[in-house]
Design a protein around this motif. Structure first.
Motif, PDB file in Angstrom:
ATOM      1  N   LYS A 437       0.842  -1.194  -0.012  1.00 12.12           N
ATOM      2  CA  LYS A 437      -0.038   0.088  -0.059  1.00 12.12           C
ATOM      3  C   LYS A 437       0.721   1.166   0.026  1.00 12.12           C
ATOM      4  O   LYS A 437       0.588   2.143  -0.706  1.00 12.12           O
ATOM      5  CB  LYS A 437      -0.921  -0.031   1.323  1.00 12.12           C
ATOM      6  N   THR A 438       1.921   1.309   0.743  1.00 12.05           N
ATOM      7  CA  THR A 438       2.861   2.391   0.579  1.00 12.05           C
ATOM      8  C   THR A 438       3.352   2.580  -0.621  1.00 12.05           C
ATOM      9  O   THR A 438       3.568   3.711  -1.097  1.00 12.05           O
ATOM     10  CB  THR A 438       3.885   2.110   1.651  1.00 12.05           C
ATOM     11  N   ALA A 439       3.950   1.801  -1.092  1.00 16.78           N
ATOM     12  CA  ALA A 439       4.273   1.785  -2.621  1.00 16.78           C
ATOM     13  C   ALA A 439       3.355   2.435  -3.502  1.00 16.78           C
ATOM     14  O   ALA A 439       3.400   3.164  -4.375  1.00 16.78           O
ATOM     15  CB  ALA A 439       4.715   0.251  -3.322  1.00 16.78           C
ATOM     16  N   LEU A 440       1.883   1.847  -3.473  1.00 17.34           N
ATOM     17  CA  LEU A 440       0.823   2.344  -4.302  1.00 17.34           C
ATOM     18  C   LEU A 440       0.650   3.717  -4.032  1.00 17.34           C
ATOM     19  O   LEU A 440       0.393   4.534  -5.037  1.00 17.34           O
ATOM     20  CB  LEU A 440      -0.266   1.523  -4.152  1.00 17.34           C
ATOM     21  N   LEU A 441       0.639   4.235  -2.869  1.00 19.19           N
ATOM     22  CA  LEU A 441       0.348   5.704  -2.467  1.00 19.19           C
ATOM     23  C   LEU A 441       1.736   6.605  -3.029  1.00 19.19           C
ATOM     24  O   LEU A 441       1.195   7.649  -3.354  1.00 19.19           O
ATOM     25  CB  LEU A 441       0.461   5.808  -0.851  1.00 19.19           C
ATOM     26  N   HIS A 442       2.978   5.894  -3.085  1.00 20.49           N
ATOM     27  CA  HIS A 442       3.987   6.870  -3.698  1.00 20.49           C
ATOM     28  C   HIS A 442       3.744   6.925  -5.317  1.00 20.49           C
ATOM     29  O   HIS A 442       3.948   8.214  -5.822  1.00 20.49           O
ATOM     30  CB  HIS A 442       5.145   6.305  -3.322  1.00 20.49           C
ATOM     31  N   LEU A 443       3.088   6.031  -5.842  1.00 15.46           N
ATOM     32  CA  LEU A 443       2.890   5.973  -7.236  1.00 15.46           C
ATOM     33  C   LEU A 443       1.650   6.842  -7.414  1.00 15.46           C
ATOM     34  O   LEU A 443       1.710   7.618  -8.501  1.00 15.46           O
ATOM     35  CB  LEU A 443       2.670   4.692  -7.921  1.00 15.46           C
ATOM     36  N   LEU A 444       0.539   6.945  -6.807  1.00  8.20           N
ATOM     37  CA  LEU A 444      -0.577   7.785  -6.797  1.00  8.20           C
ATOM     38  C   LEU A 444      -0.179   9.205  -6.681  1.00  8.20           C
ATOM     39  O   LEU A 444      -0.686  10.184  -7.398  1.00  8.20           O
ATOM     40  CB  LEU A 444      -1.561   7.455  -5.747  1.00  8.20           C
ATOM     41  N   LEU A 445       0.956   9.547  -5.963  1.00  5.31           N
ATOM     42  CA  LEU A 445       1.194  10.928  -5.812  1.00  5.31           C
ATOM     43  C   LEU A 445       2.075  11.501  -7.017  1.00  5.31           C
ATOM     44  O   LEU A 445       2.167  12.708  -7.298  1.00  5.31           O
ATOM     45  CB  LEU A 445       2.027  11.108  -4.552  1.00  5.31           C
ATOM     46  N   THR A 446       2.809  10.415  -7.792  1.00  2.42           N
ATOM     47  CA  THR A 446       3.667  11.058  -8.791  1.00  2.42           C
ATOM     48  C   THR A 446       3.277  10.456 -10.244  1.00  2.42           C
ATOM     49  O   THR A 446       3.676  11.331 -11.002  1.00  2.42           O
ATOM     50  CB  THR A 446       5.105  10.273  -8.902  1.00  2.42           C
ATOM     51  N   ARG A 447       2.089   9.821 -10.275  1.00  5.41           N
ATOM     52  CA  ARG A 447       1.475   9.373 -11.563  1.00  5.41           C
ATOM     53  C   ARG A 447       0.402  10.515 -11.858  1.00  5.41           C
ATOM     54  O   ARG A 447      -0.185  10.983 -11.221  1.00  5.41           O
ATOM     55  CB  ARG A 447       1.118   7.932 -11.434  1.00  5.41           C
ATOM     56  N   ARG A 448       0.040  10.812 -13.203  1.00  6.63           N
ATOM     57  CA  ARG A 448      -0.957  11.590 -13.675  1.00  6.63           C
ATOM     58  C   ARG A 448      -2.301  10.634 -13.297  1.00  6.63           C
ATOM     59  O   ARG A 448      -2.441   9.392 -13.538  1.00  6.63           O
ATOM     60  CB  ARG A 448      -0.784  11.764 -15.158  1.00  6.63           C
ATOM     61  N   ALA A 449      -3.624  11.263 -13.114  1.00  7.37           N
ATOM     62  CA  ALA A 449      -4.620  10.642 -13.004  1.00  7.37           C
ATOM     63  C   ALA A 449      -5.199   9.682 -14.183  1.00  7.37           C
ATOM     64  O   ALA A 449      -5.689   8.821 -13.950  1.00  7.37           O
ATOM     65  CB  ALA A 449      -5.673  11.793 -12.781  1.00  7.37           C
ATOM     66  N   VAL A 450      -4.724  10.470 -15.589  1.00  2.49           N
ATOM     67  CA  VAL A 450      -4.972   9.652 -16.449  1.00  2.49           C
ATOM     68  C   VAL A 450      -4.390   8.190 -16.766  1.00  2.49           C
ATOM     69  O   VAL A 450      -4.893   7.310 -17.479  1.00  2.49           O
ATOM     70  CB  VAL A 450      -4.877  10.341 -18.018  1.00  2.49           C
ATOM     71  N   ASP A 451      -3.360   8.285 -16.043  1.00  2.00           N
ATOM     72  CA  ASP A 451      -2.619   6.820 -16.234  1.00  2.00           C
ATOM     73  C   ASP A 451      -3.164   5.598 -15.634  1.00  2.00           C
ATOM     74  O   ASP A 451      -2.585   4.649 -15.679  1.00  2.00           O
ATOM     75  CB  ASP A 451      -1.123   6.998 -15.802  1.00  2.00           C
TER      76      ASP A 451
END
Length: 555
Positions: A437-451
């Motif tokens: 979940k921590t890894a996903l939160l980091h990706l959510l913060l850096t990735r664009r919403a459309v991705d």
């Protein structure tokens, strides 16, 4: 002729006169004096020669010392010049490295090119990684797998939450009615956290995790102390804190009885004591309820024992209303409860007592159920920090900005499902769902919403696994909230947490090599088994997987 004869006679006469045998008394002492004088002169000469040699040696020594001092001074000057030059270059290099690191964090904190599945250069050290050759099933197979093994298995999550919440409400109400308001801690309404309330529960049995905030009885107050940013605290104790228990009048302005001379028989109506008495009963510090021995700090073990005893009494009070049994689940997890029905089915849930931090959504907990912690408490007065409420809020806030049917939770569910199956095959490792979940939160913060569109499920899942592998190889996975200045300020994270140094959740791997090796072996084994496991669970599925009926409920 006569002149020559005269000269011969004169020589003979002179020889006779000077002969020592003819005049012995007049010249007897002369030879002895000459020898003494010669001997003394020789001795003096020898002394002069010795003194000259000593002086020459002294002069040579002084010259050598002077030359050595001059050489040392010259070398010291050269070293100072070299050190000054080296310090200058070191400072310039450090400034350059800091600039590069700041630029990298500001512009390149997103997933590395290796995680995008493109043709970019490979990460160093990943040439032999199973992830480089990992080929996940196609989108259709992943969709079938998700519907059959995850969504179908968790379709009754809403009903489970509703049942558990209703029962816990009744249980806590009975606990309040049996409590002593003057001695016992006060119990507030529970807060639902974890995968069940974040909609990514991936495996059975369905587990509700509930936090139960506690408040002290009057006249006591809790004063939590954070250790996130204290440089004097060891690294293994970062992310912990202590909770001081103090009486109400310890933080209020002094009463007039402390400043005014009252009569001996006059009592202060506010404090209920004679003005000659010291606060706390004659100067002896009175420990608050459930504090450690000889300490004003709240004890985790005593709080858990009190909480378990209170729950037992409350259940005995309402047990006649229900047709099932309630017991504690796991002995090593305080607050773990299990409802057992007559049919043999059971329903686990966790009730964890917590202490709120200064009106925020940050809570101190005695333990983190089903979540790997980042250290071991040094004493029973050390409380862990829980960001579970903030994590739930961040996922809700992010979901509003993502496209409809976004795949972020699906990625987390599939990865969690694979990790759970691998743990059952090879045993649990130090890698847990909290790391996923921590890894996903980091990706959510850096990735664009459309991705995060639904059609990008396979790409995002591969990226999540790649991010996790990179973090394992580097032995570095930062906590999402502690020291992360990129978290939106609207979250309301306490300033002390935002300004703290980042907390590395993988720090135990740096110190424990055997644990790290076991975790890496388990992770790579999971990657190798992932395609076969997904394909196996996806066999014999109908083409129209959208019409799959949900499974029956637990109750």
């Amino acid at each position: 002729m006569a002149l020559g004869l005269f000269r011969v006679c004169l020589v003979v006469v002179t020889a006779i006169i000077n002969h020592p045998l003819l005049f012995p008394r007049e010249n007897a002492t002369v030879p002895e004096n000459e020898e003494e004088i010669i001997r003394k002169m020789q001795v003096h000469q020898e002394m002069l020669q010795l003194e000259q040699l000593r002086l020459e040696e002294e002069v040579a020594r002084l010259v050598a010392e002077k030359e050595a001092l001059e050489q040392v001074a010259e070398e010291g000057q050269q070293q100072n010049e070299a050190r000054t030059s080296w310090d200058l270059w070191s400072t310039l290099c450090m400034i350059l490295f800091l600039v590069i690191e700041v630029w990298r964090q500001d512009h390149q904190d997103g997933p590395s090119p290796e995680c995008l599945g493109g043709d970019e250069d490979e990460l160093p050290g990943l040439e032999g990684s199973p992830l480089r050759g990992l080929t996940l099933p196609n989108k259709a197979t992943l969709g079938h797998f998700y519907e059959r093994c995850i969504r179908g298995a968790t379709a009754d999550a809403a009903r489970t939450r509703e049942f558990v919440e209703g029962f816990v409400d009744d249980l806590l109400e009975a606990l309040r009615s049996l409590g002593n308001r003057d001695k016992d801690l006060e119990v507030e309404d529970f807060i639902g956290v974890g995968s069940m309330y974040e909609n990514w529960q991936a495996d059975k049995p369905l587990l509700c995790e509930l936090l139960v905030p506690l408040t002290p009885p009057e006249p006591y107050h809790f004063h939590p102390e954070l250790w996130c940013s204290h440089h004097s605290v060891p690294l293994d104790r970062h992310g912990y804190g202590q909770i001081k228990v103090a009486q109400a009048d310890e933080d209020t302005p002094s009463c007039i009885c402390d400043k005014t001379k009252l009569g001996e028989d006059m009592l202060c109506l506010l404090h209920g004591r004679n003005h000659l008495e010291q606060p706390g009963g004659g100067g002896d510090e009175v420990a608050g309820p459930l504090c450690a021995q000889d300490s004003p700090y709240l004890d985790t073990m005593q709080v858990m024992k009190w909480f378990q005893t209170a729950l037992t009494r409350a259940w005995h009070c309402i047990a006649h209303k229900y047709e099932f049994d309630l017991a504690f689940g796991q002995l090593d997890t305080p607050g773990s409860l299990r409802i057992k029905f007559r049919s043999g089915k059971f329903m686990p849930f966790n009730l964890t007592p917590v202490i709120q931090f200064k009106g925020s959504d940050l809570y101190f907990v005695s333990h983190l159920p089903r979540q790997p912690s980042w250290g071991t408490p040094a004493s029973s007065t050390d409380w862990l920090l829980s960001f579970a409420v903030y994590e739930r809020q961040f996922l809700r806030m992010t979901s509003k900005a993502l496209p409809e049917g976004a795949c972020h939770l699906s990625c987390l569910q599939i990865a969690s499902f694979l990790l759970s199956k691998q743990s059952r095959l090879t045993g649990p490792s130090a890698l847990g769902c909290y790391h996923l979940k921590t890894a996903l939160l980091h990706l959510l913060l850096t990735r664009r919403a459309v991705d995060w569109k639904a059609g990008q499920l396979d790409t995002r899942l591969h990226e999540l696994l790649c991010f996790l592998e990179k973090s394992l190889l580097e032995k570095k996975l930062h906590h999402f909230f502690i020291g992360n200045h990129k978290v939106p300020e609207a979250m309301g994270i306490p300033e002390a947490v935002r300004r703290a140094e980042p907390l590395n959740l993988f720090r135990p791997f740096v110190l424990q090599r055997s644990l790290y090796r076991k975790t890496m072996d388990s992770f790579y084994e999971m990657l190798k088994n992932a395609p076969a496991l997904i394909s196996e669970y996806s066999l014999h599925l109908p083409t129209d997987h959208a019409n799959l009926p949900p499974k029956a409920g637990v109750l």
